[in-house]
Design a protein around this motif. Structure first.
Motif, PDB file in Angstrom:
ATOM      1  N   VAL A  74       0.754  -1.236   0.114  1.00  0.00           N
ATOM      2  CA  VAL A  74      -0.166  -0.124   0.055  1.00  0.00           C
ATOM      3  C   VAL A  74       0.951   1.308  -0.053  1.00  0.00           C
ATOM      4  CG1 VAL A  74      -1.745   1.383   1.486  1.00  0.00           C
ATOM      5  CG2 VAL A  74      -1.802  -0.976   1.098  1.00  0.00           C
ATOM      6  N   ALA A  75       1.737   1.270   0.871  1.00  0.00           N
ATOM      7  CA  ALA A  75       2.796   2.400   0.950  1.00  0.00           C
ATOM      8  C   ALA A  75       3.606   2.636  -0.466  1.00  0.00           C
ATOM      9  CB  ALA A  75       3.802   2.108   1.894  1.00  0.00           C
ATOM     10  N   ALA A  78       0.813   4.032  -3.227  1.00  0.00           N
ATOM     11  CA  ALA A  78       0.252   5.242  -2.762  1.00  0.00           C
ATOM     12  C   ALA A  78       1.498   6.333  -3.017  1.00  0.00           C
ATOM     13  CB  ALA A  78       0.063   5.495  -1.389  1.00  0.00           C
ATOM     14  N   ASP A  79       2.841   6.101  -3.148  1.00  0.00           N
ATOM     15  CA  ASP A  79       4.029   6.893  -3.139  1.00  0.00           C
ATOM     16  C   ASP A  79       4.231   7.437  -4.599  1.00  0.00           C
ATOM     17  OD1 ASP A  79       6.383   8.230  -3.244  1.00  0.00           O
ATOM     18  OD2 ASP A  79       7.520   6.640  -2.101  1.00  0.00           O
ATOM     19  N   HIS A 118      -5.775  -0.870   6.571  1.00  0.00           N
ATOM     20  CA  HIS A 118      -5.047   0.134   5.708  1.00  0.00           C
ATOM     21  C   HIS A 118      -6.215   0.471   4.614  1.00  0.00           C
ATOM     22  CE1 HIS A 118      -0.922  -0.418   6.769  1.00  0.00           C
ATOM     23  NE2 HIS A 118      -1.486  -1.810   6.911  1.00  0.00           N
ATOM     24  N   GLY A 120      -8.103   3.076   4.197  1.00  0.00           N
ATOM     25  CA  GLY A 120      -8.388   4.442   3.910  1.00  0.00           C
ATOM     26  C   GLY A 120      -7.329   4.645   2.918  1.00  0.00           C
ATOM     27  N   ALA A 121      -6.101   4.153   2.980  1.00  0.00           N
ATOM     28  CA  ALA A 121      -5.043   4.399   2.238  1.00  0.00           C
ATOM     29  C   ALA A 121      -5.270   3.612   0.786  1.00  0.00           C
ATOM     30  CB  ALA A 121      -3.439   3.874   2.625  1.00  0.00           C
ATOM     31  N   VAL A 122      -5.838   2.433   0.965  1.00  0.00           N
ATOM     32  CA  VAL A 122      -6.288   1.859  -0.378  1.00  0.00           C
ATOM     33  C   VAL A 122      -7.354   2.607  -1.102  1.00  0.00           C
ATOM     34  CG1 VAL A 122      -7.378  -0.188  -1.271  1.00  0.00           C
ATOM     35  CG2 VAL A 122      -5.570  -0.319   0.433  1.00  0.00           C
ATOM     36  N   ALA A 124      -8.009   5.850  -1.216  1.00  0.00           N
ATOM     37  CA  ALA A 124      -7.239   6.928  -1.573  1.00  0.00           C
ATOM     38  C   ALA A 124      -6.724   6.745  -2.854  1.00  0.00           C
ATOM     39  CB  ALA A 124      -6.196   7.243  -0.512  1.00  0.00           C
ATOM     40  N   LEU A 125      -6.435   5.675  -3.173  1.00  0.00           N
ATOM     41  CA  LEU A 125      -5.794   5.623  -4.830  1.00  0.00           C
ATOM     42  C   LEU A 125      -6.843   5.883  -5.683  1.00  0.00           C
ATOM     43  CD1 LEU A 125      -4.157   2.072  -3.932  1.00  0.00           C
ATOM     44  CD2 LEU A 125      -3.104   4.300  -4.253  1.00  0.00           C
ATOM     45  N   ASP A 128      -6.185   9.227  -6.503  1.00  0.00           N
ATOM     46  CA  ASP A 128      -4.550   9.637  -6.787  1.00  0.00           C
ATOM     47  C   ASP A 128      -4.346  10.462  -8.163  1.00  0.00           C
ATOM     48  OD1 ASP A 128      -1.805   8.096  -6.100  1.00  0.00           O
ATOM     49  OD2 ASP A 128      -1.851   8.731  -8.378  1.00  0.00           O
TER      50      ASP A 128
END
Length: 194
Positions: A74-75, A78-79, A118, A120-122, A124-125, A128
């Motif tokens: 995930v990190a 998202a980077d 995770h 929320g971060a997923v 958020a893609l 992107d």
């Protein structure tokens, strides 16, 4: 260098985990994640192949190594400084599908909690800045919903048109009739024509 911590990667007890297929040992997972992190923007889809073979082999399993690798995947996905982000998102799509379709006893017991952690971060893609990442992420949407506040559609954040707008695909307004899921992610590394 990307957003993942190489120290955290080294702290995972990989030798106690299992991969999706015995012919692809779990040691390939931290090695591939490290290569992706160190390659940064130069990372390619080839960097992702070992992860696909070790974590999402299409055999109806979600192994313990997938649960341990999820925060790093995930990190990296998202980077914006990571290359092969679309391929990493495709791997996340594959893992989500495998977990949904597999018999419960074939999904690592910690997978669901780690995915929720995770989520929320997923999601958020879906918002992107890269339209290719957004399109690949569409199958990650929960019931065609976007991350709260990520994108506002006509019916407000979280409607199906917002998910389509986040992916740059248009879409119909409201409900799941405008759901773009199924037209997006491939669920694995992309094969480019020769």
């Amino acid at each position: 260098m990307t957003a993942i911590s190489l120290e955290a990667l080294d702290a995972v007890p990989w030798d106690r985990l299992e991969s999706a297929l015995p012919q692809h040992p779990v040691e390939g997972v931290p090695r591939a994640l490290r290569r992706l992190a160190l390659a940064g923007g130069a990372a390619t889809e080839e960097h992702c192949y070992p992860l696909s073979f070790c974590l999402a082999a299409g055999n109806g399993r979600v192994p313990s190594a997938a649960t341990a690798a999820l925060p790093f995947l995930v990190a990296l996905a998202a980077d914006p400084g990571t290359g092969a982000r679309v391929d990493l998102v495709g791997l996340l799509v594959s893992l989500k599908r495998a977990a949904k379709q597999a018999r419960p006893e074939l999904v690592d017991e910690g997978w669901s909690a780690e995915w929720r952690r995770h989520r929320g971060a997923v999601l958020a893609l879906l918002a992107d800045p890269d339209p290719d990442v957004r399109r690949e992420a569409i199958p990650l949407a929960d019931r065609c919903r976007t991350a709260p506040g990520a994108v506002a559609g006509r019916d407000g954040p979280g409607d199906a048109s917002a998910g389509a707008a986040a992916a740059g695909m248009g879409g119909r307004r409201g409900g799941t009739s405008g759901c773009p899921v199924g037209r997006g992610g491939t669920g694995g590394p992309r094969r480019r024509p020769a």
